[in-house]
Design a protein around this motif. Structure first.
Motif, PDB file in Angstrom:
ATOM      1  N   SER A 120      73.525  62.377  44.997  1.00  0.00           N
ATOM      2  CA  SER A 120      74.757  61.943  46.018  1.00  0.00           C
ATOM      3  C   SER A 120      75.326  60.940  45.643  1.00  0.00           C
ATOM      4  N   GLY A 121      74.232  60.394  44.523  1.00  0.00           N
ATOM      5  CA  GLY A 121      74.928  59.111  44.309  1.00  0.00           C
ATOM      6  C   GLY A 121      75.761  57.564  45.340  1.00  0.00           C
ATOM      7  N   LYS A 122      74.817  58.038  46.317  1.00  0.00           N
ATOM      8  CA  LYS A 122      75.651  56.754  47.315  1.00  0.00           C
ATOM      9  C   LYS A 122      74.529  56.162  47.259  1.00  0.00           C
ATOM     10  N   GLU A 123      74.858  54.546  47.196  1.00  0.00           N
ATOM     11  CA  GLU A 123      73.690  53.290  47.282  1.00  0.00           C
ATOM     12  C   GLU A 123      73.153  53.327  49.233  1.00  0.00           C
ATOM     13  N   GLU A 124      74.032  53.569  50.040  1.00  0.00           N
ATOM     14  CA  GLU A 124      73.196  54.050  50.977  1.00  0.00           C
ATOM     15  C   GLU A 124      72.159  55.117  50.816  1.00  0.00           C
ATOM     16  N   ASP A 125      72.213  56.514  50.681  1.00  0.00           N
ATOM     17  CA  ASP A 125      70.825  56.929  50.217  1.00  0.00           C
ATOM     18  C   ASP A 125      69.727  56.782  49.737  1.00  0.00           C
ATOM     19  N   LEU A 126      70.082  55.607  48.787  1.00  0.00           N
ATOM     20  CA  LEU A 126      69.280  54.793  47.952  1.00  0.00           C
ATOM     21  C   LEU A 126      68.312  53.853  48.770  1.00  0.00           C
ATOM     22  N   GLU A 127      69.061  53.433  49.627  1.00  0.00           N
ATOM     23  CA  GLU A 127      68.340  52.362  50.981  1.00  0.00           C
ATOM     24  C   GLU A 127      67.828  52.881  51.275  1.00  0.00           C
ATOM     25  N   LYS A 128      68.205  54.145  52.021  1.00  0.00           N
ATOM     26  CA  LYS A 128      67.058  54.944  52.995  1.00  0.00           C
ATOM     27  C   LYS A 128      66.215  55.043  52.462  1.00  0.00           C
ATOM     28  N   THR A 129      65.906  55.788  51.045  1.00  0.00           N
ATOM     29  CA  THR A 129      64.398  56.782  50.840  1.00  0.00           C
ATOM     30  C   THR A 129      63.833  54.841  50.353  1.00  0.00           C
ATOM     31  N   ASP A 130      64.541  53.665  50.310  1.00  0.00           N
ATOM     32  CA  ASP A 130      63.404  52.492  49.859  1.00  0.00           C
ATOM     33  C   ASP A 130      62.986  52.884  51.716  1.00  0.00           C
ATOM     34  N   ARG A 185      66.502  46.213  45.995  1.00  0.00           N
ATOM     35  CA  ARG A 185      67.864  46.203  45.919  1.00  0.00           C
ATOM     36  C   ARG A 185      68.378  45.144  45.754  1.00  0.00           C
ATOM     37  N   ALA A 186      67.306  43.742  46.371  1.00  0.00           N
ATOM     38  CA  ALA A 186      68.276  42.085  46.060  1.00  0.00           C
ATOM     39  C   ALA A 186      67.643  42.348  44.674  1.00  0.00           C
ATOM     40  N   ASN A 187      66.732  42.444  44.130  1.00  0.00           N
ATOM     41  CA  ASN A 187      67.058  42.101  42.552  1.00  0.00           C
ATOM     42  C   ASN A 187      68.295  43.242  41.589  1.00  0.00           C
ATOM     43  N   LYS A 188      69.090  43.785  42.600  1.00  0.00           N
ATOM     44  CA  LYS A 188      69.921  44.522  41.428  1.00  0.00           C
ATOM     45  C   LYS A 188      69.342  45.539  40.486  1.00  0.00           C
ATOM     46  N   LEU A 189      68.457  46.415  40.905  1.00  0.00           N
ATOM     47  CA  LEU A 189      67.558  47.719  39.864  1.00  0.00           C
ATOM     48  C   LEU A 189      68.410  48.263  39.620  1.00  0.00           C
ATOM     49  N   VAL A 190      69.401  49.042  40.608  1.00  0.00           N
ATOM     50  CA  VAL A 190      69.964  50.584  40.431  1.00  0.00           C
ATOM     51  C   VAL A 190      71.346  49.282  39.305  1.00  0.00           C
ATOM     52  N   GLY A 208      73.718  52.252  37.288  1.00  0.00           N
ATOM     53  CA  GLY A 208      74.145  53.847  36.428  1.00  0.00           C
ATOM     54  C   GLY A 208      73.868  54.554  38.045  1.00  0.00           C
ATOM     55  N   SER A 209      72.764  55.502  37.869  1.00  0.00           N
ATOM     56  CA  SER A 209      72.605  56.556  38.944  1.00  0.00           C
ATOM     57  C   SER A 209      71.831  55.392  39.806  1.00  0.00           C
ATOM     58  N   GLN A 210      71.623  56.281  41.191  1.00  0.00           N
ATOM     59  CA  GLN A 210      71.317  55.528  41.975  1.00  0.00           C
ATOM     60  C   GLN A 210      69.012  56.064  42.207  1.00  0.00           C
ATOM     61  N   ALA A 211      69.297  55.640  41.836  1.00  0.00           N
ATOM     62  CA  ALA A 211      68.091  56.029  40.947  1.00  0.00           C
ATOM     63  C   ALA A 211      66.287  54.757  41.450  1.00  0.00           C
ATOM     64  N   ARG A 212      65.327  54.602  41.051  1.00  0.00           N
ATOM     65  CA  ARG A 212      64.070  54.182  41.780  1.00  0.00           C
ATOM     66  C   ARG A 212      63.101  54.320  40.963  1.00  0.00           C
ATOM     67  N   ILE A 213      62.073  53.660  40.938  1.00  0.00           N
ATOM     68  CA  ILE A 213      60.573  53.679  40.929  1.00  0.00           C
ATOM     69  C   ILE A 213      59.736  52.735  40.873  1.00  0.00           C
ATOM     70  N   LEU A 214      58.455  53.240  41.320  1.00  0.00           N
ATOM     71  CA  LEU A 214      57.118  52.534  41.689  1.00  0.00           C
ATOM     72  C   LEU A 214      56.022  52.839  41.879  1.00  0.00           C
ATOM     73  N   TYR A 215      55.408  52.984  41.724  1.00  0.00           N
ATOM     74  CA  TYR A 215      53.713  53.003  41.277  1.00  0.00           C
ATOM     75  C   TYR A 215      52.649  53.472  42.191  1.00  0.00           C
ATOM     76  N   ALA A 216      52.292  54.690  41.942  1.00  0.00           N
ATOM     77  CA  ALA A 216      51.822  54.746  43.489  1.00  0.00           C
ATOM     78  C   ALA A 216      50.202  56.381  42.596  1.00  0.00           C
ATOM     79  N   ASP A 217      50.016  56.272  43.713  1.00  0.00           N
ATOM     80  CA  ASP A 217      48.624  56.495  43.804  1.00  0.00           C
ATOM     81  C   ASP A 217      49.213  58.534  44.054  1.00  0.00           C
ATOM     82  N   ALA A 218      48.237  59.324  43.601  1.00  0.00           N
ATOM     83  CA  ALA A 218      48.428  60.915  44.130  1.00  0.00           C
ATOM     84  C   ALA A 218      48.475  60.835  45.570  1.00  0.00           C
TER      85      ALA A 218
END
Length: 188
Positions: A105-115, A148-153, A155-165
């Motif tokens: 969606s490119g929406k910041e609020e969607d990224l906040e919700k996924t976080d 979010r506070a670290n302003k890591l975005v 361009g795209s409303q994207a995120r990465i983290l490390y998780a197990d399977a």
């Protein structure tokens, strides 16, 4: 200033100075490790570039430091990489790996919700996680809470983290449920 000048006026001399520096650094590292200092390649290609410069960054069968030309065919670097030696036992041995997503969606609020979804899934999984990965789980929770506070975005409303399977599967399921309920837009 001198290096910048040399890069443009005499790039071959600059490259040789870099190779000379890599050989000198490798000699120092080898001396220190013989005294017990622990060393690993952080993944910035130091070992590879030092090898290309002719540094003694391999070990022969007797344990002596040698250059690539002297190391033989089945050669391994004398030092482990960060991924092999640290990230492997801490993360990859337990199935941890990158989990990336983009809010289409490119929406910041969607990224906040996924976080928030990812954080809640990780918190639940942490309760049942083995002791060996508790710190890794907590680090990921802390990371996603501060993302979010670290302003890591950019361009795209994207995120990465490390998780197990299990974490990657459960976060994806939670995203799918939120999409199905219309709480967030499509997530890739």
């Amino acid at each position: 200033e001198e290096a910048n000048e040399m890069m443009s006026s005499d790039p071959e001399k600059f490259k040789e100075k870099v190779r000379e520096s890599l050989r000198r650094q490798t000699e120092a590292i080898n001396r220190h490790t013989k005294k017990g200092t622990y060393f690993f390649d952080y993944g910035n290609a130091f070992l590879l570039e030092a090898s290309r410069a002719g540094a003694k960054i391999y070990k022969d069968e007797e344990g002596n430091f040698v250059s690539g030309t002297s190391a033989g065919e089945d050669k391994d670097f004398a030092y482990p990489s960060y991924v092999q030696d640290i990230m492997g036992p801490m993360c990859f041995d337990y199935g941890f790996g990158p989990f990336r997503w983009v809010c289409a969606s490119g929406k910041e609020e969607d990224l906040e919700k996924t976080d928030a979804i990812a954080r809640e899934v990780l918190k639940k999984l942490k309760e049942q996680a083995p002791e060996e990965i508790q710190q890794q789980m907590q680090d990921n929770i802390k990371w996603i809470e501060g993302a979010r506070a670290n302003k890591l975005v950019v361009g795209s409303q994207a995120r990465i983290l490390y998780a197990d399977a299990e974490g990657r599967i459960e976060i994806a399921r939670a995203f799918n449920k939120a999409i199905e309920k219309g709480e967030i837009g499509t997530v890739i």
